[in-house]
Design an enzyme around this catalytic site. Structure first.
Site, short mmCIF file in Angstrom:
data_model
loop_
_atom_site.label_atom_id
_atom_site.label_comp_id
_atom_site.label_asym_id
_atom_site.label_seq_id
_atom_site.Cartn_x
_atom_site.Cartn_y
_atom_site.Cartn_z
CD GLN A 148 -5.43 -4.23 7.22
OE1 GLN A 148 -4.66 -4.00 8.13
NE2 GLN A 148 -5.07 -4.18 5.95
CE LYS A 206 -1.71 0.96 4.09
NZ LYS A 206 -1.30 2.24 4.66
CB THR A 207 3.60 2.41 2.26
OG1 THR A 207 2.79 2.13 3.41
CG2 THR A 207 4.36 3.69 2.49
CG ASP A 237 -2.27 5.42 4.36
OD1 ASP A 237 -2.67 4.38 3.80
OD2 ASP A 237 -1.39 5.41 5.24
CD GLU A 238 -4.11 2.38 7.23
OE1 GLU A 238 -5.09 1.67 6.93
OE2 GLU A 238 -3.01 1.90 7.56
NE ARG A 283 -1.45 -6.14 11.37
CZ ARG A 283 -1.47 -5.48 10.22
NH1 ARG A 283 -0.59 -4.55 10.00
NH2 ARG A 283 -2.35 -5.75 9.29
#
Length: 684
Positions: free
Chosen positions: A245, A35-36, A214-215, A591
């Protein structure tokens, strides 16, 4: 060469998403799917590939840690960065925006942002009868719903809520009087300014031609409204997120924002990032299996690019002490094998579960760091220092003035300060201003002669040091200590040396801030501190213990998740949302990079008594065949519910049946009955 650098690490879908720059774009990015990389590559492509000025871009995220990482990676790809792109948290954007525009509401721009602790103290002062956390939470809800104190009062049906609305009114008046803003104001006032000033909204939108978020699944209704204002002049909004998420429903995040992005921004292009670069296959297998039980999702399946690995481990224990012992042994074995401590994490759904693990690790002599414990900036000695700096930047900050007036001890009692505060308020001025302007004779009528002299001297010293701060920010911290001898506050205390070490650490942090931003003022330093988040604690060499919520956005080689029992993960009962609990499970599983260990205990000591526990249904749902299968007997819909379908409009449910894992509804649309899956309608 630059273009090669931007695109060389992207897969096909990422490449397409980066190149789609015009119009609304939704990038559904699964956990660990790069994603980043996609966001920073897209930003670099806009600036380097299309020649868009960096100042015309705006990229918003939720934590300082994420913003810092993205900023560093983006600048590494951009060659012409005389004016770096604005890449920050929502709250930092609000802070910067208010600095330039709050004058439109006839307010000074030297306001100070208060943190949660300050907010609670102010509320407690206004009303100490009702629970402070409840009032703080309701005020936050009012602000995020853009509800004024008057509107809140009109909507309050129960007396308690009418009382809270009145407290809200006094709280707002206090903030205004002392030129303070709280976290919610950073976005709330920003939105109101844009809403009430259409020309400003247009100008701001024209400035930020390309916006990335983002998010996105963590945004709330107010943040969506803010984004719609920022898109007044265009629809070049690219949001990146993962509906699987979305775990912050309890603090106002609205999953509908990502689920219905195409309704809020028509003609949206959608890209799904499903290749996972983080976790080994067995970890993704259980994560995919678990999340597939959710009905409200856009749907995607993570595919590991890292190949096979160790199967997911399961720890069965009689109680929490045995669980702690087993986990400590496993961690010790990893450390002996050369695994770095910072690559190991223990996660839990409920904070109270950390106690037994802490004790187990202490017994085993394993260093750990509790993320979300007492933050450095929340320690009394640091709060005292911050309060001094606040008064030096804003003489009218009564709240901070009262905290420091007798630190170090100056013989000023609580009663004396209260008398002066009442007199100051009666004269419609701040405590500082009142002491400064009142004659010595008049002040001596309120307090003892010695105290009057002390207060006059203290106010004069504050003014002197404030002048130093204006001319030399770097030297200011030494002058502060030399003038007020703050370390003497803790002389003779049992933990004196630890507190002084903390103060020295703070002085060092301050000097670093000034070195990195020599032109910054004291209130800019204060506002940076207030915007710290609990994830900013994740650094250093020790294993990490944290709640699943705090782990969001982080990754570790080896992850242990404790408390997989009904009632702990998932939380069950009134107010709990099983789909959000599953998403929490999914977040915690993903994670892990190398190994994942799931732990449950047959009993735990909790809330003063020992309880027998049932293994979490998530074992079974994740395909581990170790848990108890709990079949949900109810659906979100029942006979008689009014629902809406995108195509058929409004109808009433006349029957509910199952269809595989889904629920099928028989709906009467104005006389026409249709069978439709529950996930395709919404309740009215």
């Amino acid at each position: 060469m630059v273009m090669k650098k931007i695109f060389e690490k992207l897969n096909k879908t990422q490449h397409e998403a980066v190149k789609k720059t015009e119009g609304p774009v939704l990038i559904l990015a699964g956990a660990g799917s790069g994603k980043t990389t996609t966001i920073v590559s897209r930003l670099a492509y806009l600036i380097e590939g299309l020649g868009i000025p960096a100042s015309n871009t705006l990229t918003l995220t939720f934590t300082n840690k994420a913003a810092k990482e993205m900023r560093e990676r983006a600048l590494n790809m951009i060659t012409h960065n005389a004016y770096p792109p604005l890449l920050c948290t929502f709250h930092k954007f609000g802070l910067l925006f208010l600095k330039f525009n709050i004058h439109l509401f006839k307010r000074e721009n030297n306001f100070v942002v208060i943190d949660t602790d300050d907010k609670k103290r102010i509320i407690k002062k206004i009303n100490s009868e009702l629970p402070t956390p409840l009032i703080a939470s309701e005020i936050s809800r009012y602000k995020n719903s853009l509800m004024s104190p008057d509107e809140a009062y009109r909507q309050a049906e129960l007396f308690n809520y009418q009382q809270i609305a009145k407290i809200y009114e006094e709280y707002e008046a206090y903030l205004l009087e002392n030129n303070l803003v709280d976290f919610d104001d950073l976005i709330c006032i920003t939105y109101k300014l844009l809403d009430q000033n259409p020309e400003l909204a247009l100008k701001t939108s024209q400035r930020y031609q390309y916006i990335m978020i983002d998010e996105y699944q963590d945004t709330n209704e107010l943040q969506l409204k803010l984004l719609q204002k920022l898109c007044t002049a265009h629809t070049n909004l690219c949001v990146v997120g993962d509906d699987d998420q979305s775990i912050y429903g309890w603090r106002g995040a609205h999953i509908r924002n990502i689920m219905e992005f195409d309704q809020d921004f028509a003609g949206a292009a959608v890209f799904k990032l499903e290749e996972n670069y983080r976790s080994k296959e067995p970890i993704l297998k259980v994560a995919n299996a678990l999340i597939e039980h959710n009905r409200s999702r856009l749907g995607k399946k993570l595919i590991s690019t890292r190949g096979k690995g160790e199967e997911v481990g399961i720890l069965n224990s009689h109680d929490e002490n045995e669980e702690a012992r087993k986990i400590a042994q496993k961690i010790a074995k990893l450390l002996d094998a050369g695994v770095s401590a910072k690559n190991i994490a223990v996660l839990y759904r409920v904070n109270v579960l950390s106690r037994s693990i802490e004790e187990g690790l202490n017994r085993a002599g394993i260093a750990y760091k509790l993320v979300g414990g007492l933050r450095f900036y929340d320690r009394a000695e640091i709060k005292d220092l911050i309060s001094y700096i606040r008064v030096l930047t804003n003489f009218h900050d009564d709240f901070s003035f009262k905290r420091i007036a007798n630190k170090p001890k100056r013989g000023l009692g609580k009663a004396s300060l209260e008398k002066i505060e009442l007199a100051a308020h009666a004269n419609s001025t701040s405590i500082f201003e009142y002491i400064k302007t009142i004659s010595m004779a008049d002040l001596e009528e309120l307090v003892k002669k010695k105290n009057a002299q002390t207060l006059k001297e203290f106010v004069a010293l504050v003014q002197e040091v404030s002048e130093v701060a204006k001319h030399s920010t770097y030297d200011f911290i030494d002058v502060l200590e030399d003038t007020f001898h703050l370390k003497e506050i803790y002389k003779g205390l049992q933990d004196e040396s630890e507190r002084i070490l903390n103060m020295d650490e703070f002085y060092g942090l301050f000097r670093d801030f000034v070195k990195n931003a020599p032109d910054s003022s004291l209130d800019e330093f204060l506002n940076e501190l207030t915007l710290q988040s609990e994830q900013d604690q994740v650094e250093g060499e020790s294993i990490y213990m944290m709640s699943i919520h705090a782990s969001k956005g982080l990754e570790f080689d080896h992850v242990f998740i404790i408390g997989l029992e009904e009632g702990f993960l998932p939380l069950v009962g009134e107010g709990s949302d099983l789909e959000e609990e599953r998403r929490l499970g999914y977040v915690s599983f993903t994670r892990a990079k190398e190994t994942l260990t799931l732990s449950h205990a047959a009993s735990r000591f909790y809330k003063g008594r020992r309880s027998d526990l049932q293994k979490s249904r998530f074992f079974n749902e994740a395909g581990l065949c170790e848990g108890s299968l709990i079949v949900e007997k109810n659906t979100a819909f029942k006979k008689g519910d009014l629902v809406r379908h995108k195509i058929f409009g409004t109808g009433r449910v006349s029957g509910v049946s199952t269809s595989g894992r889904e629920f099928k509804l028989n709906i009467n649309f104005a006389g026409t009955k249709r069978d439709i899956l529950a996930s395709f309608v919404e309740r009215l």
